[in-house]
Design an enzyme around this catalytic site. Structure first.
Site, mmCIF file in Angstrom:
data_model
loop_
_atom_site.group_PDB
_atom_site.id
_atom_site.type_symbol
_atom_site.label_atom_id
_atom_site.label_comp_id
_atom_site.label_asym_id
_atom_site.label_seq_id
_atom_site.Cartn_x
_atom_site.Cartn_y
_atom_site.Cartn_z
ATOM 1 N N LYS A 42 -151.223 -55.106 15.753
ATOM 2 C CA LYS A 42 -149.818 -54.709 15.983
ATOM 3 C C LYS A 42 -149.665 -54.033 17.354
ATOM 4 C CE LYS A 42 -145.449 -53.863 15.172
ATOM 5 N NZ LYS A 42 -145.001 -52.780 15.980
ATOM 6 N N SER A 75 -143.845 -55.712 12.083
ATOM 7 C CA SER A 75 -143.008 -55.941 13.260
ATOM 8 C C SER A 75 -141.726 -56.664 12.892
ATOM 9 C CB SER A 75 -143.746 -56.769 14.310
ATOM 10 O OG SER A 75 -142.861 -57.068 15.380
ATOM 11 N N HIS A 122 -149.677 -56.709 19.877
ATOM 12 C CA HIS A 122 -148.345 -57.343 19.779
ATOM 13 C C HIS A 122 -147.342 -56.559 20.623
ATOM 14 C CE1 HIS A 122 -144.267 -57.213 18.131
ATOM 15 N NE2 HIS A 122 -144.418 -58.488 17.771
ATOM 16 N N ASN A 123 -147.350 -55.251 20.463
ATOM 17 C CA ASN A 123 -146.387 -54.430 21.206
ATOM 18 C C ASN A 123 -146.671 -54.446 22.703
ATOM 19 O OD1 ASN A 123 -145.474 -53.814 18.634
ATOM 20 N ND2 ASN A 123 -144.970 -51.720 19.190
ATOM 21 N N GLU A 175 -145.217 -57.485 23.829
ATOM 22 C CA GLU A 175 -143.752 -57.262 23.787
ATOM 23 C C GLU A 175 -143.293 -56.557 25.075
ATOM 24 O OE1 GLU A 175 -142.296 -55.372 20.064
ATOM 25 O OE2 GLU A 175 -141.502 -53.782 21.348
HETATM 26 C C1 6PG Z 1 -141.680 -54.226 16.439
HETATM 27 C C2 6PG Z 1 -141.408 -53.263 17.540
HETATM 28 C C3 6PG Z 1 -141.281 -51.908 16.938
HETATM 29 C C4 6PG Z 1 -140.539 -50.921 17.799
HETATM 30 C C5 6PG Z 1 -141.383 -50.297 18.847
HETATM 31 C C6 6PG Z 1 -140.744 -50.236 20.197
HETATM 32 O O1 6PG Z 1 -142.665 -54.937 16.558
HETATM 33 O O2 6PG Z 1 -140.904 -54.246 15.487
HETATM 34 O O3 6PG Z 1 -142.419 -53.273 18.474
HETATM 35 O O4 6PG Z 1 -142.547 -51.514 16.538
HETATM 36 O O5 6PG Z 1 -139.397 -51.429 18.312
HETATM 37 O O6 6PG Z 1 -141.576 -49.009 18.363
HETATM 38 O O7 6PG Z 1 -141.623 -49.579 20.971
HETATM 39 P P1 6PG Z 1 -141.229 -48.647 22.175
HETATM 40 O O8 6PG Z 1 -140.341 -47.551 21.638
HETATM 41 O O9 6PG Z 1 -142.525 -48.129 22.657
HETATM 42 O O10 6PG Z 1 -140.504 -49.513 23.153
#
Ligand code: 6PG
Length: 464
Positions: free
Chosen positions: A182, A128, A185-186, A189
């Protein structure tokens, strides 16, 4: 250029190129391959001081020959079928002990399958931090056999972000554990971003503020308890101007958010784990609704827009609401990680996860340091009930309630904040209302219920 590079990397897209440069910069010789050869040559040509550590290769055979044995090769190709295709192409060229490391955003179910498939050592590693993180220090969540991790741990620790010298990289557990962490985490996010967007909406539509003034509010919040990468970039975004028109950038961006799917996976998987993450689900739903622009416009034509109201709540209340919302969305994420530990027999290192999220990753924030300490001091306790965070929630949940109430009364949607609040209210209610659900189920299907005296499989008078 080295005859026997320490590691290989396939896929020189934005993230792959950044990660390869990071690896070379930390002193490891790396051989690289990209399906389009020109991309490989352009990368090597632009490597500057790092060029002596980078070996560009034109075929998979050449890549394999350039690596010290037993080999280790990182895949940075799009998640899904492309990873399987790459493994299929690579495995016949490799020896039995050679290690493949998928550093993309794989679905953890795929990683579980690839680790278990007996075709050779495989690690699934969540990375990430976007391009900047990959280049200068990401947060790294490893998954697979500890012996395989040990073979590349020095590289992972060297390239990872550091929090006061502590590398933000660790092995999370076997199989797909790294990609599971991960994924969560997302999910967090998504919810964190959505809550910030909701407060932005209140400042814009409820307080009638322009982007620069909103940027000032985020900048100020970034100097307080909300200090985090996402608040920081929200301030920068609000202050930014469109180069072509000079307009505030936010004014020229379409209000429809894309997604690659990791948030959706979190929401879906949470249902399978019976691990409620309503703030994350709400954030995914909000992205889906955002994409329905024509329908939203048509519906606004029918019902009229929400009134542009001037709200009574001050910025400090909004800040406190965001603090409470953030704690609740992280609490949900950590509870989902606990559920995976339970269901998959993993032993996810909860406080270590909070620690490796303190730097490098997208959800990095000052609060994660306290979360790591709280999860360490009270293992197995929902974050919202830990000493530190129950105190924070006691201080701030009233603000969250007032913000959600005012926004709701004025017709401005706050799905993630509202879901966070509903989670809080559900969790603090010892005697809920599912007794009614159980009675209904028994009424129409004789599904039985548990009596408060402890007797199971009880029925109402309709059972005859
Ligand atoms: C990270 C982000 C990375 C990316 C995602 C965004 O942790 O570096 O999460 O993995 O920006 O792919 O996800 P979306 O395209 O689903 O918003």
């Amino acid at each position: 250029m080295s005859d026997t590079s320490r590691i290989g990397l396939i896929g020189l897209g934005t993230m792959g190129a950044a990660l390869a440069s990071n690896i070379a910069e930390k002193g490891f010789d790396i051989a690289v391959f990209n399906r389009t050869t020109q991309v490989t040559h352009d990368f090597a040509a632009g490597a500057g001081d790092l060029a002596p550590r980078i070996t560009p290769t034109e075929t998979l055979e050449e890549l394999v020959a350039a690596l010290a044995t037993p080999r280790a090769i990182i895949l940075m190709v799009p998640a899904g079928a492309a990873v399987d295709d790459q493994i299929d192409a690579l495995r016949p060229l490799l020896d039995d002990g050679d290690l493949i490391i998928d550093c993309g955003n794989a679905n953890f179910h795929d990683t579980d399958r690839r680790v278990a498939d007996d075709r050779g050592p495989f690690l699934g590693v969540g990375v990430s931090g976007g391009e900047e993180g990959a280049r200068h220090g990401p947060s790294i969540m490893g998954g697979g056999d500890p012996a395989h991790w040990a073979r590349v741990e020095d590289i992972m620790l060297a390239i990872a972000a550091k929090h006061q010298g502590d590398p933000c990289a660790a092995l999370m557990g076997p199989g797909g554990a790294g990609h599971f962490v991960k994924m969560v985490h997302n999910g967090i996010e998504y919810a964190d971003m959505q809550m910030i967007a909701e407060v932005y909406g209140i400042l814009r539509d409820g307080h009638g503020m322009g982007p620069d003034a909103i940027g000032d509010v985020f900048d100020a919040w970034n100097r307080g308890p909300l200090e985090s990468y996402l608040i920081e970039i929200s301030g920068k975004v609000a202050h930014a101007r469109d180069v072509a028109t000079g307009e505030p950038l936010l004014s020229v961006i379409v209000d429809a958010a894309g997604q690659k799917g990791t948030g959706r996976w979190t929401a879906i998987e949470s249902q399978h784990r019976l691990a409620p993450v309503p703030a994350i689900e709400a954030a995914v739903v909000a992205r889906n609704l955002s994409a329905r622009r024509d329908e939203r416009a048509a519906t606004e034509d029918v019902f009229g827009p929400a009134p542009q109201a001037f709200y009574t709540l001050d910025h400090a209340t909004l800040e406190r609401a965001l603090i409470a919302g953030k704690v609740l969305c992280y609490a949900q994420g950590f509870e989902m990680l606990s559920a995976a530990t339970r269901d998959f027999g993993w032993d996810l290192p909860m406080s270590r996860i909070a620690q490796i999220w303190r730097q490098g990753c997208i959800i990095r924030s000052t609060m994660l340091d306290d979360m790591a300490a709280a999860l360490d001091a009270q293992p197995g306790t929902n974050l919202m009930r830990t000493e530190t965070f129950s105190a924070i929630l006691k201080d701030n949940h009233d603000a969250l309630r007032r913000v959600v109430a005012e926004a709701t009364l004025n017709g401005h949607p706050t799905p993630a904040l509202s879901s966070g609040l509903a989670y809080f209210d559900n969790m603090r209610t010892a005697r809920g209302t599912a007794n009614m659900i159980q009675a209904q189920r028994d009424f129409f299907g004789l599904h039985g219920f548990v009596h408060i005296n402890g007797e199971t499989d009880q029925h109402g008078p309709w059972a005859g």
